[in-house]
Scaffold this motif. Structure first.
Motif, PDB file in Angstrom:
ATOM      1  N   HIS A 177      -0.334   2.935  15.012  1.00  0.00           N
ATOM      2  CA  HIS A 177      -1.309   3.053  13.794  1.00  0.00           C
ATOM      3  C   HIS A 177      -0.916   2.269  12.491  1.00  0.00           C
ATOM      4  O   HIS A 177      -1.372   0.871  12.219  1.00  0.00           O
ATOM      5  N   MET A 178       0.587   2.858  11.897  1.00  0.00           N
ATOM      6  CA  MET A 178       0.465   1.373  10.719  1.00  0.00           C
ATOM      7  C   MET A 178       0.574  -0.024  10.923  1.00  0.00           C
ATOM      8  O   MET A 178       0.754  -0.748   9.927  1.00  0.00           O
ATOM      9  N   ALA A 179       1.513   0.074  11.813  1.00  0.00           N
ATOM     10  CA  ALA A 179       2.328  -1.192  11.851  1.00  0.00           C
ATOM     11  C   ALA A 179       1.008  -2.330  12.755  1.00  0.00           C
ATOM     12  O   ALA A 179       0.891  -3.189  12.072  1.00  0.00           O
ATOM     13  N   GLY A 180       0.022  -1.461  13.450  1.00  0.00           N
ATOM     14  CA  GLY A 180      -1.169  -2.337  14.135  1.00  0.00           C
ATOM     15  C   GLY A 180      -1.739  -3.162  12.030  1.00  0.00           C
ATOM     16  O   GLY A 180      -2.103  -3.698  12.341  1.00  0.00           O
ATOM     17  N   ARG A 181      -1.843  -1.587  11.297  1.00  0.00           N
ATOM     18  CA  ARG A 181      -2.846  -2.001  10.335  1.00  0.00           C
ATOM     19  C   ARG A 181      -2.526  -3.516   9.664  1.00  0.00           C
ATOM     20  O   ARG A 181      -2.947  -3.634   8.482  1.00  0.00           O
ATOM     21  N   ALA A 182      -0.544  -2.876   9.257  1.00  0.00           N
ATOM     22  CA  ALA A 182      -0.053  -3.817   8.774  1.00  0.00           C
ATOM     23  C   ALA A 182      -0.130  -5.325   8.955  1.00  0.00           C
ATOM     24  O   ALA A 182      -0.340  -6.043   8.215  1.00  0.00           O
ATOM     25  N   ASP A 183      -0.751  -5.147  10.491  1.00  0.00           N
ATOM     26  CA  ASP A 183      -0.189  -6.135  10.924  1.00  0.00           C
ATOM     27  C   ASP A 183      -1.992  -7.134  10.646  1.00  0.00           C
ATOM     28  O   ASP A 183      -1.986  -8.594  10.714  1.00  0.00           O
ATOM     29  N   MET A 184      -2.856  -6.624  10.567  1.00  0.00           N
ATOM     30  CA  MET A 184      -3.946  -7.199  10.701  1.00  0.00           C
ATOM     31  C   MET A 184      -4.196  -7.295   8.943  1.00  0.00           C
ATOM     32  O   MET A 184      -4.960  -8.416   8.390  1.00  0.00           O
ATOM     33  N   LEU A 185      -3.477  -6.614   7.858  1.00  0.00           N
ATOM     34  CA  LEU A 185      -3.329  -6.345   6.465  1.00  0.00           C
ATOM     35  C   LEU A 185      -2.840  -7.414   5.970  1.00  0.00           C
ATOM     36  O   LEU A 185      -1.840  -5.952   5.232  1.00  0.00           O
ATOM     37  N   PRO A 186      -1.932  -8.305   5.985  1.00  0.00           N
ATOM     38  CA  PRO A 186      -0.684  -8.427   5.371  1.00  0.00           C
ATOM     39  C   PRO A 186      -0.683  -8.607   4.073  1.00  0.00           C
ATOM     40  O   PRO A 186       0.504  -8.917   3.424  1.00  0.00           O
ATOM     41  N   ASP A 187      -1.605  -9.225   3.353  1.00  0.00           N
ATOM     42  CA  ASP A 187      -1.784  -8.883   1.875  1.00  0.00           C
ATOM     43  C   ASP A 187      -1.566  -7.305   1.313  1.00  0.00           C
ATOM     44  O   ASP A 187      -1.561  -7.103  -0.442  1.00  0.00           O
ATOM     45  N   GLU A 246       0.229   6.666   4.971  1.00  0.00           N
ATOM     46  CA  GLU A 246      -0.155   7.090   6.872  1.00  0.00           C
ATOM     47  C   GLU A 246       1.181   8.435   6.266  1.00  0.00           C
ATOM     48  O   GLU A 246       1.922   8.281   5.793  1.00  0.00           O
ATOM     49  N   ILE A 247       0.188   9.803   6.862  1.00  0.00           N
ATOM     50  CA  ILE A 247       0.986  10.411   6.539  1.00  0.00           C
ATOM     51  C   ILE A 247       0.962  11.543   8.149  1.00  0.00           C
ATOM     52  O   ILE A 247       0.300  10.827   9.197  1.00  0.00           O
ATOM     53  N   ALA A 305      12.228   5.577  13.710  1.00  0.00           N
ATOM     54  CA  ALA A 305      12.977   4.834  14.831  1.00  0.00           C
ATOM     55  C   ALA A 305      12.155   3.290  15.233  1.00  0.00           C
ATOM     56  O   ALA A 305      11.848   2.501  15.485  1.00  0.00           O
ATOM     57  N   GLN A 306      10.943   3.836  16.166  1.00  0.00           N
ATOM     58  CA  GLN A 306       9.821   3.859  17.138  1.00  0.00           C
ATOM     59  C   GLN A 306       9.310   2.669  15.548  1.00  0.00           C
ATOM     60  O   GLN A 306       9.083   1.062  16.336  1.00  0.00           O
ATOM     61  N   ALA A 307       9.317   2.824  14.746  1.00  0.00           N
ATOM     62  CA  ALA A 307       8.213   2.841  14.132  1.00  0.00           C
ATOM     63  C   ALA A 307       8.844   1.560  13.580  1.00  0.00           C
ATOM     64  O   ALA A 307       8.297   0.235  13.209  1.00  0.00           O
ATOM     65  N   LEU A 308      10.478   1.320  13.054  1.00  0.00           N
ATOM     66  CA  LEU A 308      11.240   0.593  12.628  1.00  0.00           C
ATOM     67  C   LEU A 308      11.282  -0.563  13.102  1.00  0.00           C
ATOM     68  O   LEU A 308      11.063  -1.870  13.516  1.00  0.00           O
ATOM     69  N   THR A 309      10.948  -0.106  14.966  1.00  0.00           N
ATOM     70  CA  THR A 309      11.053  -1.666  15.761  1.00  0.00           C
ATOM     71  C   THR A 309       9.841  -2.086  15.559  1.00  0.00           C
ATOM     72  O   THR A 309       9.972  -3.309  16.028  1.00  0.00           O
TER      73      THR A 309
END
Ligand SMILES: C[S@@+](CC[C@H](N)C(=O)[O-])C[C@H]1O[C@@H](n2cnc3c(N)ncnc32)[C@H](O)[C@@H]1O
Length: 237
Positions: free
Chosen positions: A70-80, A62-63, A94-98
């Motif tokens: 969005h990145m966290a939502g997708r990563a949560d959907m696709l854990p593998d 993700e750029i 910092a927000q993404a790290l939370t």
């Protein structure tokens, strides 16, 4: 960070205009100091699934992830799958790290995200050709003045690199609410039609957020202001 290195705030501010923003809260600063070094993309060398995640897996890139929703939502959907996100704005990092730490209460900690605090194209250039399954460019800075068009992320050079890094059948997702950027992007992608197939059958395909496409903060703001938002999916041929 030392002066004039790619991640240095002075360099970042010069490149992007606003790499620094509001002072970080103590908890956010703690995440930047402790969690970021553990999940940072290495500063040099190849950016591969094996090196970043210790195993072969589908790679998403993700750029300019903004606050990382969005990145966290997708990563949560696709854990593998493995997710690489790049963002020069430290408040966004910092927000993404939370999200990655699971501190926002909406999800468990995410072990499948790696973050680069800085320029996405530098990191993308180190991804082997054909390695990415998904590439996301969501609400890039519009640079609406014609004389700034060269600064737009969607331009021939970057789009050529997107084509090189995606595997055949991989997907490039792009979103904007900006009419100038929309027209510009359509023209650029038209020039690259030999590499990308636009997955659009009806007008509602690009006026409705597709499933599996979490909303970003910028997008939510645009909708609140009554803007139309356009969603594009391109398949790498
Ligand atoms: C309008 S914001 C959108 C953020 C997020 N994608 C969203 O939809 O909420 C554009 C983002 O792109 C980031 N950006 C600009 N140039 C970049 C680059 N070369 N590499 C990575 N991110 C970049 C900016 O810092 C900013 O956060």
């Amino acid at each position: 960070m030392t002066a004039n290195k790619p991640g240095d705030p002075t360099t970042l501010n010069r490149l992007y205009g606003r790499a620094k923003g509001k002072a970080l809260r103590a908890g956010q600063q703690g995440l930047v100091d402790d969690l970021l070094p553990r999940i940072a993309v290495p500063d040099e060398g190849p950016v591969t699934a094996e090196r970043l995640f210790g195993r072969p897996c589908s790679l998403h890139f993700e750029i300019g992830f903004g606050g990382g929703e969005h990145m966290a939502g997708r990563a949560d959907m696709l854990p593998d799958h493995g997710f690489i996100g790049c963002e020069p704005f430290v408040n966004g990092v910092a927000q993404a790290l939370t999200h990655v730490a699971g501190d926002n209460g909406s999800q468990a900690p995410l072990g499948n995200v790696r973050i680069h605090h800085g320029d996405a194209l530098e990191v993308l250039s180190r991804v082997p050709d054909g390695a990415l399954s998904f590439l996301y460019l969501l609400h890039p800075d519009p640079w609406p003045k014609a004389r700034h068009a060269k600064r737009r992320m969607m331009n021939d050079g970057p789009v050529r690199m997107f084509a090189a890094k995606l595997k055949p059948g991989g997907e490039f997702r792009f979103g904007t609410d900006h009419p100038v950027y929309l027209r510009h992007a359509l023209m650029v992608m038209q020039r690259h039609r030999a590499d990308f197939e636009w997955l659009c059958q009806t007008p509602s395909d690009f006026l409705t957020r597709p499933g599996g496409w979490p909303e970003t903060r910028y997008e939510a703001k645009a909708r609140k202001q009554g803007h139309e938002v356009w969603y594009f999916r391109y398949r790498r041929r």
